[in-house]
Design a protein around this motif. Structure first.
Motif, PDB file in Angstrom:
ATOM      1  N   HIS A  29      15.201 -89.544 -63.884  1.00 58.93           N
ATOM      2  CA  HIS A  29      14.093 -88.489 -64.337  1.00 58.93           C
ATOM      3  C   HIS A  29      13.163 -88.572 -63.183  1.00 58.93           C
ATOM      4  CE1 HIS A  29      15.323 -86.858 -68.173  1.00 58.93           C
ATOM      5  NE2 HIS A  29      15.555 -88.003 -68.615  1.00 58.93           N
ATOM      6  N   VAL A  30      12.983 -89.821 -62.522  1.00 56.36           N
ATOM      7  CA  VAL A  30      11.721 -90.010 -61.596  1.00 56.36           C
ATOM      8  C   VAL A  30      12.313 -89.447 -60.597  1.00 56.36           C
ATOM      9  CG1 VAL A  30      10.742 -91.644 -60.279  1.00 56.36           C
ATOM     10  CG2 VAL A  30      10.834 -92.001 -62.645  1.00 56.36           C
ATOM     11  N   LEU A  31      13.463 -89.738 -60.055  1.00 58.50           N
ATOM     12  CA  LEU A  31      14.161 -88.862 -58.677  1.00 58.50           C
ATOM     13  C   LEU A  31      14.117 -87.697 -58.927  1.00 58.50           C
ATOM     14  CD1 LEU A  31      15.916 -89.229 -56.149  1.00 58.50           C
ATOM     15  CD2 LEU A  31      18.108 -89.517 -57.739  1.00 58.50           C
ATOM     16  N   ASP A  32      14.603 -87.020 -60.023  1.00 54.50           N
ATOM     17  CA  ASP A  32      14.668 -85.513 -60.027  1.00 54.50           C
ATOM     18  C   ASP A  32      13.146 -84.815 -59.923  1.00 54.50           C
ATOM     19  OD1 ASP A  32      17.217 -85.493 -60.652  1.00 54.50           O
ATOM     20  OD2 ASP A  32      17.274 -85.266 -62.749  1.00 54.50           O
ATOM     21  N   LYS A  33      12.151 -85.554 -60.544  1.00 52.51           N
ATOM     22  CA  LYS A  33      10.689 -85.232 -60.419  1.00 52.51           C
ATOM     23  C   LYS A  33      10.220 -85.094 -58.959  1.00 52.51           C
ATOM     24  CE  LYS A  33       9.795 -84.203 -64.849  1.00 52.51           C
ATOM     25  NZ  LYS A  33       9.228 -83.001 -65.278  1.00 52.51           N
ATOM     26  N   GLY A  34      10.564 -86.419 -58.398  1.00 55.94           N
ATOM     27  CA  GLY A  34      10.206 -86.380 -56.943  1.00 55.94           C
ATOM     28  C   GLY A  34      10.740 -85.420 -56.119  1.00 55.94           C
ATOM     29  N   ALA A  35      12.155 -85.072 -56.471  1.00 56.84           N
ATOM     30  CA  ALA A  35      12.983 -84.301 -55.363  1.00 56.84           C
ATOM     31  C   ALA A  35      12.450 -82.801 -55.588  1.00 56.84           C
ATOM     32  CB  ALA A  35      14.368 -84.286 -55.720  1.00 56.84           C
ATOM     33  N   ALA A  36      12.121 -82.576 -56.931  1.00 62.38           N
ATOM     34  CA  ALA A  36      11.531 -80.951 -57.335  1.00 62.38           C
ATOM     35  C   ALA A  36      10.131 -80.894 -56.369  1.00 62.38           C
ATOM     36  CB  ALA A  36      11.276 -81.015 -58.712  1.00 62.38           C
ATOM     37  N   MET A  37       9.489 -82.269 -56.171  1.00 62.44           N
ATOM     38  CA  MET A  37       7.917 -81.877 -55.691  1.00 62.44           C
ATOM     39  C   MET A  37       8.208 -81.804 -54.067  1.00 62.44           C
ATOM     40  SD  MET A  37       5.824 -84.723 -57.749  1.00 62.44           S
ATOM     41  CE  MET A  37       4.627 -84.637 -56.451  1.00 62.44           C
ATOM     42  N   MET A  38       9.215 -82.509 -53.533  1.00 61.91           N
ATOM     43  CA  MET A  38       9.486 -82.531 -51.995  1.00 61.91           C
ATOM     44  C   MET A  38      10.450 -81.659 -51.515  1.00 61.91           C
ATOM     45  SD  MET A  38       9.253 -86.721 -51.600  1.00 61.91           S
ATOM     46  CE  MET A  38      10.458 -87.093 -52.785  1.00 61.91           C
TER      47      MET A  38
END
Length: 245
Positions: A29-38
Motif C-alpha cells: 500500500h505504501v509503495l502504491d501511494k508513493g508511486a502514485a505521487m511520483m
C-alpha cells in the motif's frame, strides 16, 4: 483449444469472485501511494469518460454482460477503452475496446470489418449511458458515437465463473434490434436500478439523434450471415531466426 466455446478447468479453490491470492500488505500500500505521487500515470489520466453498456459474445450471443468502459480519446476519430465488469474499486479489467469513426472504418479491409460492430442502435436505444452525467451535457458525444464502430476483445470471462483471465480472448458484439441482439430485460433493469435511470425514457429522448445514412453490412456480421467468430489457440513452430534482408 477454442477457449471461447468451453469452460476451462476450475481455478484454485479460493472463496469469492476475486482472483486467488493473499491480501495486500502494508508495504505494498505504501509503495502504491508513493508511486502514485511520483509517477505521472499520463495514459490513465487521459480517461475522461465512464460509459455503462452491454456486450454479447460473438460465438454465443445468449451470453450477455454489463460492461463499464473507461474512455480516452486520442483524436476526434479514435477512442480507446479499458473495459471493466463494474465501476467498483475492486472491478476486474475484462478487456479492451477500440472505437473509430465511420470514415476510418470504411477504409479498413473487408475481412477486418467483420470483427467490428456498429453503435447506432446501442446509443439510440438508451443502452449506452454515461452514469450520473446529464443527457444535455453528454448529447454532443452521443451524436458522434452513433456514427462509430467498435472492436471489443474480452480477455476475462467473469460471467462463466473464471476467477483468473483464462484462455484466448473472445470477440464481443454490440446490442442490436433483432432477435439474438436484444439485451435481456433483467440485465437492463438491474443497471437502471443501480443508477436510478430509465432506459426507455432515454430512448425516447434520443429519437432525434441522427443515425448513419448507411451502416456497413460487414459490421455486425452475424446479422447478415448468422456466423460469429471464436479464437482458437494452436501450437506452431517458432521462428528461430530473422529472415535474411
Amino acid at each position: 483449444m477454442a477457449s471461447s466455446d468451453k469452460s476451462p478447468e476450475p481455478t484454485p479453490p479460493y472463496g469469492g469472485e476475486q482472483p486467488p491470492g493473499k491480501p495486500m500488505t502494508m508495504k505494498q500500500h505504501v509503495l502504491d501511494k508513493g508511486a502514485a505521487m511520483m509517477q505521472s500515470l499520463k495514459p490513465i489520466k487521459q480517461m475522461s469518460q465512464h460509459v455503462c453498456t452491454f456486450a454479447l459474445y460473438s460465438h454465443d450471443m445468449s451470453r450477455q454482460i454489463e460492461t463499464h468502459h473507461y474512455v480516452s480519446r486520442l483524436n476526434q476519430d479514435f477512442l480507446q477503452c479499458a473495459v471493466y465488469d463494474s465501476d467498483d474499486s475492486t472491478a476486474r479489467l475484462i478487456g479492451v475496446e477500440y472505437i473509430v469513426s465511420d470514415k476510418i472504418f470504411e477504409a479498413l479491409p473487408l475481412e477486418e470489418q467483420k470483427l467490428w460492430h456498429s453503435h447506432a442502435y446501442e446509443v439510440k436505444s438508451g443502452l449506452w449511458v454515461n452514469p450520473r452525467v446529464p443527457e444535455m451535457i453528454g448529447r454532443p458525444e452521443l451524436d458522434n458515437m452513433a456514427k462509430t464502430y467498435g472492436k471489443f476483445w474480452c480477455t476475462w470471462q467473469v460471467d462463466r465463473g473464471d476467477r483468473l483471465p483464462l484462455g484466448a480472448p473472445a470477440l464481443m458484439m454490440s446490442p442490436q434490434a433483432v432477435n439474438l441482439g436484444m439485451v435481456r430485460s433483467d440485465l437492463v433493469q438491474k443497471r437502471d436500478d443501480k443508477y436510478n435511470i430509465s432506459t426507455d425514457a432515454l430512448k425516447q429522448s434520443r429519437v432525434e439523434i441522427d443515425e448513419p445514412e448507411w451502416i456497413s453490412p460487414q459490421a455486425d456480421y452475424w446479422k447478415q450471415h448468422a456466423k460469429g467468430f471464436a479464437v482458437d489457440i494452436q501450437s506452431i513452430e517458432m521462428k528461430k531466426r530473422a529472415p535474411f534482408p
